[in-house]
Design an enzyme around this catalytic site. Structure first.
Site, short mmCIF file in Angstrom:
data_model
loop_
_atom_site.label_atom_id
_atom_site.label_comp_id
_atom_site.label_asym_id
_atom_site.label_seq_id
_atom_site.Cartn_x
_atom_site.Cartn_y
_atom_site.Cartn_z
N CYS A 1 0.86 -1.19 0.00
CA CYS A 1 0.00 0.00 0.00
C CYS A 1 0.88 1.23 0.00
O CYS A 1 1.85 1.30 0.77
CB CYS A 1 -0.89 -0.01 1.24
SG CYS A 1 -1.99 1.43 1.33
N HIS B 1 -9.05 -3.79 -1.66
CA HIS B 1 -8.03 -3.04 -0.93
C HIS B 1 -8.34 -1.54 -0.97
O HIS B 1 -8.30 -0.86 0.06
CB HIS B 1 -6.65 -3.33 -1.54
CG HIS B 1 -5.54 -2.51 -0.96
ND1 HIS B 1 -4.50 -3.06 -0.23
CD2 HIS B 1 -5.29 -1.17 -1.01
CE1 HIS B 1 -3.68 -2.09 0.16
NE2 HIS B 1 -4.13 -0.93 -0.31
N GLU B 2 -8.66 -1.04 -2.18
CA GLU B 2 -8.98 0.40 -2.31
C GLU B 2 -10.30 0.73 -1.62
O GLU B 2 -10.44 1.80 -1.01
CB GLU B 2 -9.04 0.82 -3.79
CG GLU B 2 -7.77 0.57 -4.59
CD GLU B 2 -6.50 1.06 -3.92
OE1 GLU B 2 -6.56 2.04 -3.15
OE2 GLU B 2 -5.44 0.45 -4.14
N HIS C 1 -9.94 1.65 1.86
CA HIS C 1 -9.55 3.05 2.12
C HIS C 1 -10.78 3.97 2.20
O HIS C 1 -10.72 5.02 2.83
CB HIS C 1 -8.61 3.55 1.01
CG HIS C 1 -7.22 3.01 1.10
ND1 HIS C 1 -6.42 3.17 2.21
CD2 HIS C 1 -6.47 2.32 0.21
CE1 HIS C 1 -5.24 2.59 1.99
NE2 HIS C 1 -5.25 2.07 0.79
NI NI Z 1 -3.65 1.07 -0.09
#
Ligand code: NI
Length: 178
Positions: free
Chosen positions: A99, A141-142, A145
């Site tokens: 990341c 994963h995004e 966020h």
């Molecule tokens: Ni990331």
């Protein structure tokens, strides 16, 4: 744009939706272009707006092979605004992630194998897409966020964390083998 590093408040804060009146605006278009440019410069394969200190629910999924991810599949960068997960597999798969906001480390994270995703494009039109395998992993994963999480929140064991340099030595050149 500067990339927020883990510990910054914005990385632990849920994103806010892009409102209807902002679609197709010059500001939104320029922001998305700058977000993609920041990702490419940092050799990322995905990025989310909170990573550049912007609270909006905007992300790119842009898998492609590069120095940080030699085995990543190639795709055109996909911009997703206000994404939601419609459905995801119960079956999980565990693999390594890095990341841009967690420099120097890789983590082995369990994620669904596929996800059906709904999102808006730059004009506000809504689309649905099925993402599978590594691309689904990048999206999830995004998406983390956008809900105030990072891969660190998924770590099951300290042995699932590796220094990036060690990871590169072990796995970084596999694309060039055979
Ligand atoms: Ni990331």
């Amino acid at each position: 744009m500067d990339i927020a590093q883990v510990g910054e408040e914005i990385l632990a804060t849920p994103a806010t939706p892009v409102e209807a009146g902002y679609f197709s605006s010059l500001e939104l278009t320029q922001f998305c272009d700058a977000l993609l440019e920041t990702m490419l410069r940092a050799e990322g394969i995905g990025i989310a707006a909170p990573q550049v200190f912007d609270p909006r629910a905007i992300m790119y999924v842009a898998s492609r092979p590069n120095a940080r991810y030699p085995d990543a599949p190639e795709m055109s960068p996909l911009l997703l605004i206000n994404p939601t997960i419609v459905a995801q597999s119960e079956q999980l798969t565990k693999d390594w992630e890095g990341c841009l906001s967690v420099p120097g480390l890789r983590g082995k994270v369990s994620r669904p194998v596929w996800a059906d995703v709904s999102y808006q494009d730059i004009t506000g039109s809504r689309h649905e897409i099925k993402l599978e395998g590594f691309v689904a992993r990048v999206f999830l994963h995004e998406y983390d966020h956008l809900i105030g999480k990072t891969w660190l929140d998924h770590i099951e064991s300290a042995s699932d964390i590796m220094a990036n340099d060690v990871w590169m030595k072990k796995f970084g050149h596999s694309a060039n083998k055979q």
